[in-house]
Design an enzyme around this catalytic site. Structure first.
Site, mmCIF file in Angstrom:
data_model
loop_
_atom_site.group_PDB
_atom_site.id
_atom_site.type_symbol
_atom_site.label_atom_id
_atom_site.label_comp_id
_atom_site.label_asym_id
_atom_site.label_seq_id
_atom_site.Cartn_x
_atom_site.Cartn_y
_atom_site.Cartn_z
ATOM 1 N N LYS A 188 0.863 -1.171 0.000
ATOM 2 C CA LYS A 188 0.000 0.000 0.000
ATOM 3 C C LYS A 188 0.902 1.224 0.000
ATOM 4 C CE LYS A 188 -1.163 2.540 2.802
ATOM 5 N NZ LYS A 188 -0.734 3.962 3.155
ATOM 6 N N THR A 199 9.400 0.921 1.726
ATOM 7 C CA THR A 199 8.333 1.841 1.372
ATOM 8 C C THR A 199 7.072 1.550 2.142
ATOM 9 O OG1 THR A 199 6.967 2.672 -0.397
ATOM 10 C CG2 THR A 199 7.564 0.399 -0.522
ATOM 11 N N ASN A 403 -4.749 15.843 -0.034
ATOM 12 C CA ASN A 403 -4.060 16.078 1.227
ATOM 13 C C ASN A 403 -4.593 17.253 2.017
ATOM 14 O OD1 ASN A 403 -1.682 14.103 1.549
ATOM 15 N ND2 ASN A 403 -1.633 14.650 -0.609
#
Length: 408
Positions: A188, A199, A403
């Protein structure tokens, strides 16, 4: 938290058909950690004798689950193992409460599954700075235990998603001594992606026999060639974790086997590139190849400077062949460069050579090239033999929209 409804235009056609890995079973539930109407917790239980290797973020503000996993990697591997992942809450910057949540969850898993607590690994992903409602997870452990299934890896990939627009999976098979060894992995990641280890969250499983120390060494080498060569937004997460598990169920010893290492790298690079293709708001997948550097390390510094530049990334989003921004990024990187030796290409189009625009360069050719979804930027520094390739995506209004309301 922002709800992502539109799949990335760079997404693969569908989730791949991954082989079931003998020695590991999966289950998922909707625990309501933060989300409603979707699964948000996955459990994987691994057979006795499974080797577990891991790499993690080097962030100074690492999450409680990361610290717990780091303490456990390298321990005994004779008994079974378990991995539990929740999405929606990162259990990061939560102090002693976060450590207590990890202890509550790992001890409950140990009790429910019979796995020693030292072999229970957890990960959390999502919002930072909010206490993890671990009681919601603990209350679902019996349902998770009863739902364990060796064919449920795709369900696991979906349960660990946050702002991802598609689940990520990859696999490979290799013949060793006339027998087939399988590797399958899920990941993910979509934003806060500039790995300094591996990561985001990644879980890779193989039925090969590999002892823990050899598995750890192999993982470190392959990580630097794959996950440490991608970036979406230059931000390193508090929660980055990669676990590689070798169940040994095939009975085939892959320790030191070059073909197995190559197959593992193929899976890791596939997953890493899928993360970039799912970069928040991304519309372009960009490969940056740097050659002619003074060293491989310098080449990577230059590549990441280009990949992380907001000016380069917004130009790509606008399909603007503004090669001057590539020049700027090289100049600011801090690695060795000589203006008068520098050459730049967009795909097969030579833009600049030896510090000056190429006499054959036509702006309209580059402008047409920039309209593609998969782009390649090639830089030759003319200094030596160093080279590196990194992968990134463009920076669009979509990144801001996702975001800006991530916690709402």
């Amino acid at each position: 938290m922002a709800t992502i409804t539109k799949t990335s235009p760079l997404a693969p056609a569908g989730f791949p058909d991954l082989p079931a890995i003998d020695g590991v079973r999966f289950a998922t539930v909707e625990a309501g950690v933060r989300y409603t109407g979707r699964t948000d917790v996955m459990l994987a239980v691994l057979d006795p004798g499974t080797s577990v290797a891991g790499v993690f973020t080097r962030s100074a503000t690492r999450a409680a689950p990361v610290l717990d996993c780091q303490d456990k990697i390298g321990g005994a591997s004779d008994g079974p193992a378990a991995i539990l992942v929740n999405s929606g809450n990162a259990n990061a910057f939560t102090g002693h409460y976060g450590q207590n949540s990890v202890a509550e969850v790992t001890q409950a898993i140990a009790k429910a599954t019979g796995v020693a607590v030292e072999r229970v690994f957890t990960s959390s992903t999502g919002v930072i700075g909010e206490p993890l409602p671990h009681d919601r997870i603990v209350s679902q452990l019996e349902a998770l235990k009863s739902g364990l299934n060796r064919h449920a890896i795709e369900d696991a990939a979906r349960a660990i998603m946050t702002t991802d627009t598609f689940p990520k999976g990859a696999s490979a098979q290799v013949e060793i001594d006339g027998k087939t060894v399988s590797i399958a992995g899920i990941a993910k990641g979509s934003g806060m992606i500039a790995p300094d280890m591996a990561t985001m969250l990644v879980y890779i499983f193989t039925d090969a026999v590999v002892d823990q120390s050899a598995l750890q060494s192999m993982l470190g080498v392959q990580t630097d060639r794959t996950f440490n060569c991608i970036t979406v937004d230059s931000d390193t997460s508090t929660s980055d974790s990669l676990l590689l598990c070798a169940t040994g169920a095939s009975g085939v010893d892959a320790t030191g086997n070059a073909a197995f290492a190559e197959a593992l790298e193929t899976v890791m690079l596939d997953l890493a590139q899928q993360v970039v293709r799912d970069g928040e708001g991304a519309t372009k997948f960009v490969e940056i190849r740097v050659t002619g550097a003074a060293s491989d390390a310098d080449a990577k510094v230059h590549g990441l400077a280009i990949a992380n530049s907001p000016l380069v990334k917004t130009a790509i989003a606008g399909e603007d062949s503004n090669w001057g921004r590539v020049v700027m990024a090289i100049g600011k990187s801090g690695a060795a460069a000589d203006r008068d030796l520098l050459s730049i290409s967009f795909g097969d189009i030579l833009v600049a050579e030896k510090g000056w625009v190429s006499p054959d360069y036509r702006e309209e050719d580059a402008a047409t090239y920039m309209k593609g979804q998969d782009l390649v930027i090639v830089v030759d520094l003319g200094l030596g033999e160093g080279q590196s390739t990194v992968w990134t995506c463009d920076l669009t209004h979509g990144y801001i929209e996702i975001n800006a309301d991530y916690r709402s």
